[in-house]
Write a protein that holds these residues in place. Structure first.
Motif, PDB file in Angstrom:
ATOM      1  N   ALA A  25       0.826  -1.216   0.000  1.00  0.00           N
ATOM      2  CA  ALA A  25       0.000   0.000   0.000  1.00  0.00           C
ATOM      3  C   ALA A  25       0.854   1.258   0.000  1.00  0.00           C
ATOM      4  N   ARG A  26       2.100   1.130   0.461  1.00  0.00           N
ATOM      5  CA  ARG A  26       2.990   2.299   0.521  1.00  0.00           C
ATOM      6  C   ARG A  26       3.839   2.465  -0.739  1.00  0.00           C
ATOM      7  N   THR A  27       3.717   1.548  -1.689  1.00  0.00           N
ATOM      8  CA  THR A  27       4.533   1.631  -2.892  1.00  0.00           C
ATOM      9  C   THR A  27       3.932   2.607  -3.897  1.00  0.00           C
ATOM     10  N   LYS A  28       4.770   3.080  -4.820  1.00  0.00           N
ATOM     11  CA  LYS A  28       4.300   3.990  -5.863  1.00  0.00           C
ATOM     12  C   LYS A  28       3.237   3.328  -6.733  1.00  0.00           C
ATOM     13  N   LEU A  29       3.324   2.015  -6.848  1.00  0.00           N
ATOM     14  CA  LEU A  29       2.391   1.271  -7.691  1.00  0.00           C
ATOM     15  C   LEU A  29       0.945   1.479  -7.267  1.00  0.00           C
ATOM     16  N   LEU A  30       0.719   1.614  -5.947  1.00  0.00           N
ATOM     17  CA  LEU A  30      -0.642   1.727  -5.440  1.00  0.00           C
ATOM     18  C   LEU A  30      -0.930   3.042  -4.743  1.00  0.00           C
ATOM     19  N   ARG A  31       0.103   3.696  -4.257  1.00  0.00           N
ATOM     20  CA  ARG A  31      -0.105   4.902  -3.460  1.00  0.00           C
ATOM     21  C   ARG A  31      -0.814   5.996  -4.236  1.00  0.00           C
ATOM     22  N   GLY A  32      -0.581   6.074  -5.542  1.00  0.00           N
ATOM     23  CA  GLY A  32      -1.180   7.145  -6.326  1.00  0.00           C
ATOM     24  C   GLY A  32      -2.517   6.790  -6.944  1.00  0.00           C
ATOM     25  N   ASP A  33      -3.023   5.579  -6.665  1.00  0.00           N
ATOM     26  CA  ASP A  33      -4.297   5.143  -7.242  1.00  0.00           C
ATOM     27  C   ASP A  33      -5.435   5.687  -6.391  1.00  0.00           C
ATOM     28  N   ILE A  34      -6.153   6.679  -6.893  1.00  0.00           N
ATOM     29  CA  ILE A  34      -7.204   7.329  -6.098  1.00  0.00           C
ATOM     30  C   ILE A  34      -8.424   6.427  -5.914  1.00  0.00           C
ATOM     31  N   GLY A  35      -8.504   5.323  -6.673  1.00  0.00           N
ATOM     32  CA  GLY A  35      -9.635   4.419  -6.525  1.00  0.00           C
ATOM     33  C   GLY A  35      -9.459   3.405  -5.403  1.00  0.00           C
ATOM     34  N   HIS A  36      -8.216   3.255  -4.926  1.00  0.00           N
ATOM     35  CA  HIS A  36      -7.924   2.280  -3.882  1.00  0.00           C
ATOM     36  C   HIS A  36      -7.683   2.972  -2.546  1.00  0.00           C
ATOM     37  N   LYS A  37      -8.107   2.305  -1.478  1.00  0.00           N
ATOM     38  CA  LYS A  37      -7.854   2.788  -0.129  1.00  0.00           C
ATOM     39  C   LYS A  37      -7.472   1.608   0.747  1.00  0.00           C
ATOM     40  N   THR A  38      -6.322   1.678   1.385  1.00  0.00           N
ATOM     41  CA  THR A  38      -5.921   0.657   2.346  1.00  0.00           C
ATOM     42  C   THR A  38      -6.128   1.215   3.749  1.00  0.00           C
ATOM     43  N   ILE A  39      -6.864   0.486   4.559  1.00  0.00           N
ATOM     44  CA  ILE A  39      -7.120   0.919   5.931  1.00  0.00           C
ATOM     45  C   ILE A  39      -5.828   0.785   6.730  1.00  0.00           C
ATOM     46  N   ALA A  40      -5.275   1.909   7.137  1.00  0.00           N
ATOM     47  CA  ALA A  40      -4.031   1.899   7.904  1.00  0.00           C
ATOM     48  C   ALA A  40      -4.272   1.270   9.285  1.00  0.00           C
ATOM     49  N   LYS A  41      -3.210   0.737   9.850  1.00  0.00           N
ATOM     50  CA  LYS A  41      -3.337   0.114  11.166  1.00  0.00           C
ATOM     51  C   LYS A  41      -3.848   1.105  12.202  1.00  0.00           C
TER      52      LYS A  41
END
Length: 272
Positions: A25-41
């Motif tokens: 979730a912290r990688t550039k691959l996913l961090r800039g995807d505005i459609g995805h959200k990872t619930i942080a701890k």
């Protein structure tokens, strides 16, 4: 109103799966995807953990959620895919070691999570592995001796836990991942969790490899060196029975690590 957001929520140890999800979730691959959200701890701890841990003590249909929780859930509706991963959500690893594979509040917490996320298209992802590797791994993490002979009634079964979670969340998809060979399943697991099937596989592979830099796939073999061979065989046999039984459970999908495509294997760089 459009389609409901998809929530892919990983529950249960081993910690490896959760660590990989949060690292990706912290990688550039996913961090800039505005459609995805990872619930942080920290978000889980602040907004969701207390309510989920209340289990059967709190009926969400009869109580109004705190404003902060309602607002947080409403904000999650802005995303197309929401990813959650909490390896200890079913119970603290120490509870697992004491109770086998079915901690006392695991089912109530699963049901509470499903109620809390009732307005989402929720998929529950349960990661399992050989019981002996799983329990000795937890034992090493928490420096608590693991004695297989403590299980006088036999080797604990994953099938019971799967049945109970399925019964507690009948309206949601339960997906079980066999992590006995993590290198075979981590890439498909990540693709499914983030719901990304049109991406650069090599880039995702590299991100997973980086997230595994200091992690071991299996417990130290020394933890089982003194164990009688017949006990090791009992654990192996029970895990294989579990996989066969889980495959037959209605509305449950099992991904076995020995049946996934070879091109999905994690490819580690050659050491020189």
């Amino acid at each position: 109103m459009g389609e409901r957001p998809v929530v892919n929520f990983h529950i249960g140890a081993p910690r490896l799966a959760s660590d990989v999800i949060h690292a990706l979730a912290r990688t550039k691959l996913l961090r800039g995807d505005i459609g995805h959200k990872t619930i942080a701890k920290t978000e889980f701890q602040k907004h969701l953990r207390g309510i989920i841990n209340s289990g059967s003590k709190s009926d969400l249909s009869q109580h109004t959620l705190p404003d902060t929780v309602s607002t947080y859930l409403a904000d999650l509706q802005d995303y197309s895919v929401v990813v959650g991963s909490q390896h200890a959500m079913l119970g603290h690893p120490k509870e697992v070691l004491s109770a086998g594979l079915l901690p006392p509040y695991a089912v109530a917490r699963s049901a509470q999570l499903c109620k809390l996320l009732a307005d989402f298209d929720l998929n529950l992802h349960l990661v399992i592995t050989n019981q002996l590797d799983y329990l000795t791994g937890l034992s090493a993490d928490f420096q608590k001796p693991f004695v297989p002979t403590d299980f006088v009634s036999g080797v604990p079964s994953w099938t019971e836990l799967v049945h109970k979670i399925q019964a507690a969340c009948p309206n949601h998809q339960l997906i079980v991942w066999d992590f006995e060979r993590p290198e075979s399943v981590l890439l498909p697991f990540a693709l499914a969790m983030f719901n990304i099937f049109e991406t650069d596989i090599q880039q995702l592979n590299a991100a997973i490899v980086r997230s595994l830099a200091s992690k071991e796939f299996a417990p130290d073999p020394a933890t089982t060196e003194a164990m009688p061979e017949h006990l090791i065989e009992e654990f192996d046999d029970q895990y294989e029975r579990d996989l066969l039984q889980i495959e037959t459970i209605e509305n449950t999908i099992l991904f076995r690590s020995d049946s996934l495509p070879q091109d999905m294997l994690i490819k580690f760089p050659v050491q020189t």
